[in-house]
Design a protein around this motif. Structure first.
Motif, PDB file in Angstrom:
ATOM      1  N   MET A   1      58.501  33.104  37.854  1.00 20.34           N
ATOM      2  CA  MET A   1      59.406  34.238  37.704  1.00 20.34           C
ATOM      3  C   MET A   1      60.429  34.284  38.813  1.00 20.34           C
ATOM      4  O   MET A   1      61.462  34.924  38.708  1.00 20.34           O
ATOM      5  CB  MET A   1      58.604  35.545  37.696  1.00 20.34           C
ATOM      6  CG  MET A   1      58.238  35.991  36.297  1.00 20.34           C
ATOM      7  SD  MET A   1      57.943  37.736  36.217  1.00 20.34           S
ATOM      8  CE  MET A   1      56.187  37.780  36.556  1.00 20.34           C
ATOM      9  N   ALA A   2      60.143  33.582  39.905  1.00 21.23           N
ATOM     10  CA  ALA A   2      60.985  33.700  41.082  1.00 21.23           C
ATOM     11  C   ALA A   2      62.386  33.140  40.847  1.00 21.23           C
ATOM     12  O   ALA A   2      63.339  33.584  41.476  1.00 21.23           O
ATOM     13  CB  ALA A   2      60.342  32.985  42.265  1.00 21.23           C
ATOM     14  N   ASP A   3      62.519  32.177  39.935  1.00 22.55           N
ATOM     15  CA  ASP A   3      63.828  31.570  39.702  1.00 22.55           C
ATOM     16  C   ASP A   3      64.743  32.497  38.902  1.00 22.55           C
ATOM     17  O   ASP A   3      65.954  32.386  38.960  1.00 22.55           O
ATOM     18  CB  ASP A   3      63.673  30.217  38.992  1.00 22.55           C
ATOM     19  CG  ASP A   3      62.837  30.357  37.730  1.00 22.55           C
ATOM     20  OD1 ASP A   3      61.995  31.271  37.691  1.00 22.55           O
ATOM     21  OD2 ASP A   3      63.032  29.568  36.795  1.00 22.55           O
ATOM     22  N   GLN A   4      64.152  33.427  38.168  1.00 17.84           N
ATOM     23  CA  GLN A   4      64.943  34.350  37.366  1.00 17.84           C
ATOM     24  C   GLN A   4      65.462  35.472  38.261  1.00 17.84           C
ATOM     25  O   GLN A   4      64.760  35.943  39.153  1.00 17.84           O
ATOM     26  CB  GLN A   4      64.024  34.944  36.293  1.00 17.84           C
ATOM     27  CG  GLN A   4      64.751  35.454  35.082  1.00 17.84           C
ATOM     28  CD  GLN A   4      63.774  36.135  34.152  1.00 17.84           C
ATOM     29  OE1 GLN A   4      62.576  35.902  34.207  1.00 17.84           O
ATOM     30  NE2 GLN A   4      64.295  36.984  33.305  1.00 17.84           N
ATOM     31  N   GLN A   5      66.721  35.911  38.026  1.00 17.11           N
ATOM     32  CA  GLN A   5      67.235  36.999  38.851  1.00 17.11           C
ATOM     33  C   GLN A   5      66.574  38.316  38.470  1.00 17.11           C
ATOM     34  O   GLN A   5      66.404  38.607  37.286  1.00 17.11           O
ATOM     35  CB  GLN A   5      68.751  37.118  38.685  1.00 17.11           C
ATOM     36  CG  GLN A   5      69.353  37.905  39.829  1.00 17.11           C
ATOM     37  CD  GLN A   5      70.703  38.477  39.460  1.00 17.11           C
ATOM     38  OE1 GLN A   5      71.088  38.556  38.313  1.00 17.11           O
ATOM     39  NE2 GLN A   5      71.427  38.899  40.483  1.00 17.11           N
ATOM     40  N   ALA A   6      66.222  39.058  39.477  1.00 16.43           N
ATOM     41  CA  ALA A   6      65.566  40.339  39.220  1.00 16.43           C
ATOM     42  C   ALA A   6      66.570  41.327  38.645  1.00 16.43           C
ATOM     43  O   ALA A   6      67.720  41.367  39.055  1.00 16.43           O
ATOM     44  CB  ALA A   6      64.980  40.877  40.508  1.00 16.43           C
ATOM     45  N   VAL A   7      66.137  42.103  37.658  1.00 13.97           N
ATOM     46  CA  VAL A   7      66.993  43.150  37.112  1.00 13.97           C
ATOM     47  C   VAL A   7      67.124  44.280  38.127  1.00 13.97           C
ATOM     48  O   VAL A   7      68.199  44.804  38.373  1.00 13.97           O
ATOM     49  CB  VAL A   7      66.401  43.696  35.799  1.00 13.97           C
ATOM     50  CG1 VAL A   7      67.196  44.896  35.316  1.00 13.97           C
ATOM     51  CG2 VAL A   7      66.377  42.616  34.748  1.00 13.97           C
ATOM     52  N   LEU A   8      65.999  44.605  38.720  1.00 10.94           N
ATOM     53  CA  LEU A   8      65.981  45.709  39.675  1.00 10.94           C
ATOM     54  C   LEU A   8      65.194  45.271  40.892  1.00 10.94           C
ATOM     55  O   LEU A   8      64.167  44.587  40.771  1.00 10.94           O
ATOM     56  CB  LEU A   8      65.321  46.938  39.043  1.00 10.94           C
ATOM     57  CG  LEU A   8      65.258  48.191  39.902  1.00 10.94           C
ATOM     58  CD1 LEU A   8      66.635  48.798  40.054  1.00 10.94           C
ATOM     59  CD2 LEU A   8      64.316  49.204  39.289  1.00 10.94           C
ATOM     60  N   GLU A   9      65.706  45.625  42.043  1.00 11.86           N
ATOM     61  CA  GLU A   9      65.010  45.235  43.261  1.00 11.86           C
ATOM     62  C   GLU A   9      65.192  46.322  44.314  1.00 11.86           C
ATOM     63  O   GLU A   9      66.265  46.909  44.429  1.00 11.86           O
ATOM     64  CB  GLU A   9      65.607  43.914  43.771  1.00 11.86           C
ATOM     65  CG  GLU A   9      64.834  43.338  44.936  1.00 11.86           C
ATOM     66  CD  GLU A   9      65.417  42.004  45.415  1.00 11.86           C
ATOM     67  OE1 GLU A   9      66.317  41.470  44.750  1.00 11.86           O
ATOM     68  OE2 GLU A   9      64.971  41.536  46.466  1.00 11.86           O
ATOM     69  N   THR A  10      64.138  46.610  45.053  1.00 16.20           N
ATOM     70  CA  THR A  10      64.307  47.475  46.222  1.00 16.20           C
ATOM     71  C   THR A  10      63.987  46.635  47.437  1.00 16.20           C
ATOM     72  O   THR A  10      63.025  45.874  47.434  1.00 16.20           O
ATOM     73  CB  THR A  10      63.385  48.715  46.198  1.00 16.20           C
ATOM     74  OG1 THR A  10      62.033  48.306  46.408  1.00 16.20           O
ATOM     75  CG2 THR A  10      63.496  49.457  44.872  1.00 16.20           C
ATOM     76  N   ARG A  11      64.849  46.757  48.453  1.00 14.37           N
ATOM     77  CA  ARG A  11      64.662  45.962  49.673  1.00 14.37           C
ATOM     78  C   ARG A  11      64.417  46.881  50.854  1.00 14.37           C
ATOM     79  O   ARG A  11      65.291  47.650  51.228  1.00 14.37           O
ATOM     80  CB  ARG A  11      65.915  45.127  49.947  1.00 14.37           C
ATOM     81  CG  ARG A  11      66.016  43.899  49.068  1.00 14.37           C
ATOM     82  CD  ARG A  11      67.131  43.000  49.535  1.00 14.37           C
ATOM     83  NE  ARG A  11      67.363  41.964  48.525  1.00 14.37           N
ATOM     84  CZ  ARG A  11      68.509  41.337  48.371  1.00 14.37           C
ATOM     85  NH1 ARG A  11      69.533  41.646  49.137  1.00 14.37           N
ATOM     86  NH2 ARG A  11      68.646  40.407  47.448  1.00 14.37           N
ATOM     87  N   SER A  12      63.235  46.799  51.399  1.00 13.60           N
ATOM     88  CA  SER A  12      62.846  47.613  52.572  1.00 13.60           C
ATOM     89  C   SER A  12      63.261  49.067  52.412  1.00 13.60           C
ATOM     90  O   SER A  12      63.769  49.705  53.328  1.00 13.60           O
ATOM     91  CB  SER A  12      63.486  47.073  53.862  1.00 13.60           C
ATOM     92  OG  SER A  12      63.241  45.720  53.977  1.00 13.60           O
ATOM     93  N   VAL A  26      59.534  49.721  51.264  1.00 17.57           N
ATOM     94  CA  VAL A  26      59.011  49.162  50.022  1.00 17.57           C
ATOM     95  C   VAL A  26      59.988  48.114  49.482  1.00 17.57           C
ATOM     96  O   VAL A  26      61.142  48.418  49.205  1.00 17.57           O
ATOM     97  CB  VAL A  26      58.778  50.262  48.970  1.00 17.57           C
ATOM     98  CG1 VAL A  26      58.347  49.648  47.643  1.00 17.57           C
ATOM     99  CG2 VAL A  26      57.729  51.242  49.461  1.00 17.57           C
ATOM    100  N   SER A  27      59.520  46.895  49.378  1.00 16.95           N
ATOM    101  CA  SER A  27      60.312  45.812  48.794  1.00 16.95           C
ATOM    102  C   SER A  27      59.603  45.321  47.548  1.00 16.95           C
ATOM    103  O   SER A  27      58.418  45.011  47.587  1.00 16.95           O
ATOM    104  CB  SER A  27      60.450  44.653  49.783  1.00 16.95           C
ATOM    105  OG  SER A  27      61.147  45.078  50.916  1.00 16.95           O
ATOM    106  N   CYS A  28      60.347  45.272  46.459  1.00 20.66           N
ATOM    107  CA  CYS A  28      59.713  44.916  45.208  1.00 20.66           C
ATOM    108  C   CYS A  28      60.810  44.513  44.229  1.00 20.66           C
ATOM    109  O   CYS A  28      61.876  45.135  44.210  1.00 20.66           O
ATOM    110  CB  CYS A  28      58.958  46.146  44.676  1.00 20.66           C
ATOM    111  SG  CYS A  28      57.615  45.734  43.594  1.00 20.66           S
ATOM    112  N   ALA A  29      60.566  43.500  43.410  1.00 21.01           N
ATOM    113  CA  ALA A  29      61.573  43.067  42.447  1.00 21.01           C
ATOM    114  C   ALA A  29      60.959  43.046  41.052  1.00 21.01           C
ATOM    115  O   ALA A  29      59.775  42.767  40.898  1.00 21.01           O
ATOM    116  CB  ALA A  29      62.096  41.682  42.812  1.00 21.01           C
ATOM    117  N   PHE A  30      61.794  43.386  40.044  1.00 16.55           N
ATOM    118  CA  PHE A  30      61.281  43.464  38.671  1.00 16.55           C
ATOM    119  C   PHE A  30      62.147  42.640  37.736  1.00 16.55           C
ATOM    120  O   PHE A  30      63.377  42.684  37.805  1.00 16.55           O
ATOM    121  CB  PHE A  30      61.281  44.920  38.190  1.00 16.55           C
ATOM    122  CG  PHE A  30      60.544  45.849  39.104  1.00 16.55           C
ATOM    123  CD1 PHE A  30      59.169  45.990  39.020  1.00 16.55           C
ATOM    124  CD2 PHE A  30      61.230  46.569  40.072  1.00 16.55           C
ATOM    125  CE1 PHE A  30      58.495  46.839  39.876  1.00 16.55           C
ATOM    126  CE2 PHE A  30      60.563  47.421  40.918  1.00 16.55           C
ATOM    127  CZ  PHE A  30      59.190  47.557  40.826  1.00 16.55           C
TER     128      PHE A  30
END
Lengths: 262, 401
Positions: A1-12, A26-30
């Motif tokens: 999944m890592a190669d696909q661009q995340a639709v939504l991401e929160t960084r720190s 909170v860092s998380c990608a969807f």
């Protein structure tokens, strides 16, 4: 999944209220086509995190990215325009307008006709049809003309979901959609969410307490505790994890649905 | 046809429909039904206030924006025309320039108010508008050499709108209330009463001005009715109900709120200009005073906020009470003829006391205003009827089985 661009991401993503850190780095990608459930005890920062993503709150630090674009400084309205849709935990509707009118406002938003002041609102057939469609979707068709304040709580919750659907967003954020619903109403909403999941380009985020619901629907579970992301993974793995058992379910793992029945 | 004229927003109450039709007839034929200058002035003020209150209701009732600067915009319109005529003479061109200037000033001020204050919460916005309105009032009062200060300005209207212009000679009118008075008090004099009820209408330029006012009030009212039932109006109501959620649905609420403040200000300015032409005299008291602001608020609440028909009902009830409650009290105190405290209570000049009591009672018993209450009653009646129909249907079925 890592190669696909995340639709939504929160960084720190972080927000502080006075000395209290409600959401802590909170860092998380969807990815698109997935349903992620956010769980955690009351006060863990789930709704606050949602508020940061949908723009009701501004982060103290960190970023929110939608399809790679930093939207941290955009208003709620602008984020909705970009396809971020949100349903609220506490029912948040237009109480003196009819159920149909509520949904119609959501549908009309994407038509960008709010500036038209010379045409009767009821003359927009296509908007009306779509609004009725979504109302039927949550099985409220027979309540179309009832003012929202006269609807029972369960129906208001369904309408809340209908409003989100009517926005037709790319990202659906459900904040405890089944809270306070009667037992026979819950499956209606869950079917609806399950159907949404089948559309591959949508991303669904769900805050939910009912563990049986979480287990059957989710592709992934994220656990928040004291504002921090403490676990992230497949449902089976997360539910079995001792960290989660302790943080969320309490030490007695035998009563996971305790909160759901309340 | 009626549906599209009223933009699908029908009165939805039989009593209200009858009242509105009666008001429409009274205003349309007013100069021919009610003799005397006071009746004439009352009719004109009703038309002016229908515009002003409907525009105010657009903000207060439909969008929940509380503003106290409404009289400021009214005054700008009135003084705009007065100054235009003062500088350029009694012509329609001067009126046009005056109105245009006033509209531009109002739009600029409303835009500033909107942008400066709509981002703050409701109560602070109300306070800012209050401060601005007071500042404007004192500026107008101070700038004696331009505005005439407390004395105000006389408006020398074009001859065609003045009392000297007589387009029609000897038009006959019928004194409706005079005849009704005879009908109820001396029915045996009916024939004489009928004959005496005819009077000669002084049809002058002022009558023409009244009809211009009536026409503008009607057109503006129907325009506003269309507006509040349009997609734009729906968004306004969404903002009123739940601004937070309207934003979450993607509506830029600041834009809508600013637009409403400007639109309301422009319409009120125009009403002020019409007032100046009708009244032919403007001063701070009749255009900018804070008392006037309270009156507008009263009319809006009394008629029913968030229902444009409330503006009509509120304006009629208030202006009629303002002009005739004194007569009623006068007749009452003459009939009762007691001195002391009780006598002073029904003194004609204390009409505002009685109006205040009526107002408090009406707000207490009918919090949604006269129109709101009429609609609630109509709805209840409808519901009772459907319930009754259901009952007769089900009992008929029972009998069959």
């Amino acid at each position: 999944m890592a190669d696909q661009q995340a639709v939504l991401e929160t960084r720190s993503l972080t927000i502080q209220f006075g000395g209290h850190v409600a959401v802590d780095e909170v860092s998380c990608a969807f990815q698109a086509g997935t349903l992620t459930t956010i769980i955690g005890p009351n006060g863990a920062g789930k709704t606050t995190w949602f508020n940061l993503i949908s723009g009701q709150l501004t982060p103290s630090s960190g970023q929110v990215l939608l399809a790679g674009e930093d939207i941290s400084n955009l208003s709620t309205e602008a984020r909705t325009d970009k396809g971020l849709g949100r349903a609220f935990q506490l029912t948040n509707l237009f109480p003196n307008l009819s159920a149909l009118e509520n949904v119609r406002l959501a549908v009309a938003s994407s038509y960008r006709i709010g500036h038209i002041f010379w045409q009767r609102a009821s003359l927009r057939r296509d908007i009306e049809d779509r609004a009725r469609h979504y109302l039927d979707f949550v099985r409220l068709g027979h309540r179309a003309d009832t003012p929202v304040s006269y609807l029972p709580h369960g129906d208001q919750r369904k309408l809340e979901v209908a409003l989100l659907m009517a926005l037709e967003p790319h990202v659906f954020m459900f904040d405890e959609p089944t809270a306070g619903m009667s037992v026979d109403e819950v499956p209606v909403i869950l079917d609806l969410i399950a159907n949404l999941k089948k559309q591959d380009d949508k991303l669904i985020l769900l805050v939910e307490h009912k563990m049986d619901v979480v287990r059957s629907l989710s592709d992934r579970i994220v656990v928040l505790h004291h504002g921090q992301l403490v676990a992230d993974g497949e449902p089976a793995e997360i539910i079995a994890s001792p960290v989660v058992q302790e943080a969320y379910l309490g030490t007695s793992a035998g009563a996971p649905t305790e909160e759901a029945s309340a | 046809m009626l549906q599209s004229i009223l933009s699908g927003d029908l009165p939805r109450s039989r009593v209200l429909s009858v009242a509105l039709i009666a008001i429409l007839i009274a205003l349309a034929l007013g100069p021919f039904l009610f003799p005397g200058t006071r009746a004439f002035a009352t009719l004109g003020m009703i038309c002016v206030f229908i515009i002003v209150v409907a525009a105010y209701d657009l903000m207060l009732g439909y969008t929940h924006i509380v503003s106290f600067a409404h009289t400021m915009f009214f005054g700008i319109g009135a003084y705009g025309v007065a100054l235009g005529i003062g500088h350029f003479g009694s012509g329609f061109g001067a009126i046009f320039i005056g109105i245009l200037g006033a509209l531009l000033l109002s739009a600029a001020l409303a835009l500033l108010l909107g942008l400066l204050s709509l981002r703050v919460k409701a109560i602070f916005f109300a306070l800012v508008t209050l401060a601005v309105a007071f500042a404007f009032l004192s500026v107008v009062t101070q700038m004696y050499h331009i505005t005439g200060g407390e004395d105000g300005l006389r408006v020398r209207v074009p001859r065609e709108l003045g009392p000297a212009f007589r387009p029609l000679d000897s038009v006959t009118g019928f004194d409706l209330f005079g005849f009704l008075g005879v009908l109820f008090t001396q029915p045996w004099n009916l024939v004489d009463g009928f004959r005496d009820a005819f009077f000669t209408v002084r049809f002058t330029g002022r009558t023409l001005m009244y009809y211009a006012l009536f026409l503008f009030a009607g057109v503006i009212f129907l325009f506003l009715l269309r507006l509040v039932n349009s997609p734009f109006g729906r968004v306004l109501q969404a903002i009123r109900e739940n601004e937070f959620r309207a934003q979450a649905l993607g509506y830029r609420t600041v834009f809508y709120r600013t637009a409403v403040v400007i639109l309301s200000a422009l319409l009120t300015t125009f009403a002020g200009a019409l007032f100046a032409l009708f009244n032919r005299y403007v001063n701070p008291e009749n255009t900018l005073n804070f008392e006037l602001m309270i009156f507008i608020l009263l009319m809006c609440v009394l008629g029913g906020m968030g229902t444009l028909y409330g503006a009509i009902i509120g304006a009629v009830v208030f202006v009629v009470a303002q002009n005739y409650l004194q007569d009623v009290l006068g007749a009452l105190s003459e009939a009762v003829n007691v001195g002391g405290f009780v006598g002073s209570l029904i003194e004609p000049s204390h009409w505002l006391l009685w109006f205040g009591l009526l107002f408090v009672a009406s707000v207490y018993f009918f919090p949604s205003g006269i129109v709101g209450q009429l609609r609630i009653w109509a709805r209840r009646r409808e519901m009772r009827q459907t319930v009754a129909e259901h009952q007769t249907e089900s009992s008929a079925k029972e009998r069959l089985t």
